[in-house]
Every structure is written in C-alpha cells, then in structure tokens.
Write a protein that holds these residues in place. Structure first.
Motif, PDB file in Angstrom:
ATOM      1  N   ASP A   1       0.841  -1.189   0.000  1.00  0.00           N
ATOM      2  CA  ASP A   1       0.000   0.000   0.000  1.00  0.00           C
ATOM      3  C   ASP A   1       0.880   1.244   0.000  1.00  0.00           C
ATOM      4  O   ASP A   1       1.925   1.283   0.651  1.00  0.00           O
ATOM      5  CB  ASP A   1      -0.901  -0.002   1.229  1.00  0.00           C
ATOM      6  CG  ASP A   1      -1.980   1.041   1.114  1.00  0.00           C
ATOM      7  OD1 ASP A   1      -1.713   2.192   1.522  1.00  0.00           O
ATOM      8  OD2 ASP A   1      -3.072   0.728   0.605  1.00  0.00           O
ATOM      9  N   ALA A   2       0.469   2.274  -0.706  1.00  0.00           N
ATOM     10  CA  ALA A   2       1.260   3.506  -0.817  1.00  0.00           C
ATOM     11  C   ALA A   2       1.459   4.195   0.522  1.00  0.00           C
ATOM     12  O   ALA A   2       2.388   4.994   0.669  1.00  0.00           O
ATOM     13  CB  ALA A   2       0.600   4.462  -1.802  1.00  0.00           C
ATOM     14  N   THR A   3       0.642   3.877   1.520  1.00  0.00           N
ATOM     15  CA  THR A   3       0.806   4.508   2.836  1.00  0.00           C
ATOM     16  C   THR A   3       2.103   4.077   3.522  1.00  0.00           C
ATOM     17  O   THR A   3       2.536   4.730   4.467  1.00  0.00           O
ATOM     18  CB  THR A   3      -0.386   4.204   3.756  1.00  0.00           C
ATOM     19  OG1 THR A   3      -0.512   2.785   3.914  1.00  0.00           O
ATOM     20  CG2 THR A   3      -1.671   4.786   3.198  1.00  0.00           C
ATOM     21  N   GLU A   4       2.728   3.006   3.054  1.00  0.00           N
ATOM     22  CA  GLU A   4       4.017   2.566   3.606  1.00  0.00           C
ATOM     23  C   GLU A   4       5.171   3.427   3.088  1.00  0.00           C
ATOM     24  O   GLU A   4       6.277   3.363   3.611  1.00  0.00           O
ATOM     25  CB  GLU A   4       4.308   1.108   3.222  1.00  0.00           C
ATOM     26  CG  GLU A   4       3.385   0.097   3.839  1.00  0.00           C
ATOM     27  CD  GLU A   4       3.795  -1.339   3.493  1.00  0.00           C
ATOM     28  OE1 GLU A   4       4.947  -1.557   3.065  1.00  0.00           O
ATOM     29  OE2 GLU A   4       2.955  -2.231   3.650  1.00  0.00           O
ATOM     30  N   PHE A   5       4.914   4.232   2.057  1.00  0.00           N
ATOM     31  CA  PHE A   5       5.955   4.977   1.367  1.00  0.00           C
ATOM     32  C   PHE A   5       5.793   6.478   1.597  1.00  0.00           C
ATOM     33  O   PHE A   5       4.725   6.965   1.932  1.00  0.00           O
ATOM     34  CB  PHE A   5       5.881   4.715  -0.146  1.00  0.00           C
ATOM     35  CG  PHE A   5       6.116   3.283  -0.522  1.00  0.00           C
ATOM     36  CD1 PHE A   5       7.372   2.839  -0.908  1.00  0.00           C
ATOM     37  CD2 PHE A   5       5.076   2.362  -0.502  1.00  0.00           C
ATOM     38  CE1 PHE A   5       7.588   1.522  -1.264  1.00  0.00           C
ATOM     39  CE2 PHE A   5       5.276   1.042  -0.855  1.00  0.00           C
ATOM     40  CZ  PHE A   5       6.540   0.619  -1.238  1.00  0.00           C
ATOM     41  N   VAL A   6       6.888   7.183   1.356  1.00  0.00           N
ATOM     42  CA  VAL A   6       6.883   8.636   1.395  1.00  0.00           C
ATOM     43  C   VAL A   6       7.353   9.131   0.030  1.00  0.00           C
ATOM     44  O   VAL A   6       8.415   8.719  -0.453  1.00  0.00           O
ATOM     45  CB  VAL A   6       7.814   9.180   2.502  1.00  0.00           C
ATOM     46  CG1 VAL A   6       7.849  10.698   2.478  1.00  0.00           C
ATOM     47  CG2 VAL A   6       7.398   8.662   3.852  1.00  0.00           C
TER      48      VAL A   6
END
Length: 94
Positions: free
Chosen positions: A12-17
């Motif tokens: 999920d993109a929420t794991e990334f910055v």
C-alpha cells in the motif's frame, strides 16, 4: 494506490513517502564551477501531465528507495525500480 515493490511485492502507498522528481538522483557536483547546473537542480522542476518518474522511500518497510513511473493524470503505475539500479544505469549512459 498499490506500489508493486520489486523485492517485496505489492504494498500500500501509505508505507511509502513521496520524495519528488526522480531527476534528484542526478545531483550535480556542488564543488565544481558550474553554478547554473546546481541552480537548475535545486530550483527548476517539471510539472508533467502523463508519465513521470518519481522517487519514493519505503519508510514503513525495508527503507529502500524506488523510482516509480506513474501517470500524473490517472495515477496508474506502469513501472517500479530500485533507485540504485536506475542510478547505475544512468551512470553508465553518461
């Protein structure tokens, strides 16, 4: 949005910055006399509509840096690569 990490699979993109344009990999040497190149690197950015390469940092995972090719209009991701591999490839082509 799902980012298909090259080593860990779909995440999920929420794991990334999001860290910005992938051209940041090509930082000019700040110790040379080419002030124009450093100025352009620091202050000038493209704002494309369509496919664009971006840097993403896997902050809540393995702390890897990725180059994500994403369509800025549809958010569709067409390619995900490790930033170190992209930097090596760019270094060979210069």
């Amino acid at each position: 949005m799902i980012i298909n990490h090259p080593l860990l699979g779909p995440r999920d993109a929420t794991e990334f910055v999001y860290k910005g344009d992938a051209c940041l990999i090509d930082r000019p040497d700040g110790l040379t006399d080419d002030a124009d190149a450093l100025h352009d690197y620091l202050y000038l950015r493209e704002n494309p509509a369509g496919d664009h390469q971006e840097l993403w940092y896997h902050e809540q995972g393995d702390r890897s840096w990725l180059v994500v090719t994403r369509n800025t209009l549809t958010h569709e991701i067409s390619k995900v690569e490790l930033a170190r591999d992209v930097a090596r490839t760019r270094g060979r082509s210069k």
